[in-house]
Design a protein around this motif. Structure first.
Motif, short mmCIF file in Angstrom:
data_model
loop_
_atom_site.label_atom_id
_atom_site.label_comp_id
_atom_site.label_asym_id
_atom_site.label_seq_id
_atom_site.Cartn_x
_atom_site.Cartn_y
_atom_site.Cartn_z
N GLN A 1 0.82 -1.20 0.00
CA GLN A 1 0.00 0.00 0.00
C GLN A 1 0.86 1.26 0.00
N VAL A 2 0.47 2.25 -0.78
CA VAL A 2 1.19 3.53 -0.81
C VAL A 2 1.23 4.15 0.58
N SER A 3 0.14 4.03 1.33
CA SER A 3 0.08 4.63 2.66
C SER A 3 1.11 4.06 3.62
N ASP A 4 1.65 2.89 3.29
CA ASP A 4 2.67 2.29 4.15
C ASP A 4 4.03 2.95 3.98
N TYR A 5 4.11 3.92 3.10
CA TYR A 5 5.37 4.63 2.87
C TYR A 5 5.28 6.09 3.31
N ARG A 6 4.32 6.40 4.15
CA ARG A 6 4.23 7.74 4.72
C ARG A 6 5.42 8.00 5.63
N TRP B 1 7.53 5.89 -2.12
CA TRP B 1 7.99 6.97 -1.24
C TRP B 1 7.52 8.31 -1.81
N TYR B 2 7.63 8.48 -3.12
CA TYR B 2 7.18 9.72 -3.75
C TYR B 2 5.65 9.82 -3.73
N ARG B 3 4.98 8.72 -3.98
CA ARG B 3 3.53 8.73 -4.05
C ARG B 3 2.89 9.02 -2.70
N ALA B 4 3.58 8.67 -1.63
CA ALA B 4 3.04 8.90 -0.28
C ALA B 4 3.44 10.26 0.29
N ALA B 5 4.38 10.95 -0.35
CA ALA B 5 4.94 12.18 0.21
C ALA B 5 3.92 13.31 0.20
N ARG B 6 3.97 14.11 1.26
CA ARG B 6 3.09 15.29 1.38
C ARG B 6 3.94 16.49 1.80
N GLY C 1 9.24 5.59 11.98
CA GLY C 1 9.03 4.44 12.85
C GLY C 1 10.06 3.35 12.61
N ASP C 2 10.46 3.17 11.35
CA ASP C 2 11.49 2.18 11.04
C ASP C 2 12.82 2.54 11.69
N VAL C 3 13.17 3.82 11.67
CA VAL C 3 14.41 4.27 12.29
C VAL C 3 14.42 3.92 13.77
N LEU C 4 13.32 4.22 14.44
CA LEU C 4 13.24 3.94 15.88
C LEU C 4 13.23 2.44 16.14
#
Length: 279
Positions: free
Chosen positions: A70-75, A201-206, A81-84
């Protein structure tokens, strides 16, 4: 010599490269698009030699074990959260954070949201995200430089980049990225689902709506004058968004691919930054 490892997290298992003693000062390095952890090969070697424990993961979508659909999984919230989660795996209370390109964006967001966890920030190429968003809105030069994002967000991006033996994907890396790294990246991104995950990553970016606020941790920002994607407006404005100790370094005649094209310069600046902020 960097060693391959895997990092289990609640989101899945990340592939990663590590160097240096595990009891050393922890440094996490986040790669950009369309690359992988291997872009930091030179930095890993130097950091490991300086008795740091340097970890460079293949980030979300780039690691096959963490490739949601899902695109939303790349927000950005998921990427931070992955970093932490990676820090938790190693038991790091605080760590130094380095990021290039998209990895720089994640590093800025992490440092802004979790200054208690990030000892120092080193951002390479990517300006503070609020400065970047302002430049996108108000600076015609940056808007033109970022026009490629519309292509990357389109439903035909994968087909376009992979056509004719991935000719257009390969073109992104030149000049600046060594041929053997290009071959590695292209091989990875032609695996089923890999390029879609990277483009998500681009598709989820805001960038236009998600402000991250000021960064309070000691920050080194390295920008290069021949960066075709990131112009001087946001680079120079980044200082306004850092309230902690701040150092801005401009590399002349270097393209966007700083870690691979100018490793000696980046390594020197990075080690100086870490040495100056040890508490």
């Amino acid at each position: 010599m960097a060693e391959h490892t895997q990092i289990p997290t609640p989101a899945g298992t990340f592939d990663a490269l590590t160097a240096g003693p595990q009891e050393g000062r922890p440094v996490l390095l986040l790669h950009g698009f369309p690359e992988a952890a291997v872009e930091f090969s030179e930095q890993l070697a130097v950091l490991g030699g300086a008795e740091c424990f340097a970890v460079a993961p293949d980030q979300r979508g780039y690691s096959p074990g963490v490739r949601p659909e899902q695109v939303s999984d790349y927000r950005m919230s998921e990427l931070v959260g992955d970093v932490l989660a990676i820090a938790e795996h190693f038991g790091w209370e605080r760590f130094d954070l380095v990021g290039h390109d998209w990895g720089g964006a994640v590093a800025w967001a992490t440092a802004a949201a979790h200054p208690d966890r990030v000892r120092t920030l080193t951002a390479v190429s990517t300006p503070h995200l609020d400065a970047f968003a302002d430049a996108l809105r108000n600076d015609e030069d940056q808007a033109q430089r970022s026009a490629y994002m519309k292509v990357f967000r389109s439903s035909t991006a994968e087909k376009t980049l992979l056509a004719d033996g991935a000719t257009k994907l390969r073109r992104i890396y030149y000049p600046g990225v060594p041929d053997h790294h290009v071959d590695d990246y292209v091989q990875r991104l032609t695996e089923p689902g890999a390029l879609t995950a990277a483009l998500n990553w681009y598709r989820a970016a805001r960038f236009d709506s998600d402000e991250i606020g000021p960064v309070r941790v000691p920050t080194l920002y390295v920008w290069s004058t021949e960066d075709v994607a990131l112009g001087s407006t946001a680079a120079l404005a980044t200082a306004e968004h850092v309230t902690g100790p701040y150092r801005f370094e401009m590399l002349e005649d270097v393209t966007h691919w700083v870690p691979e094209e100018a490793p000696d310069s980046l390594n020197r600046l990075l080690l100086e930054h870490l040495l100056a902020h040890q508490d």
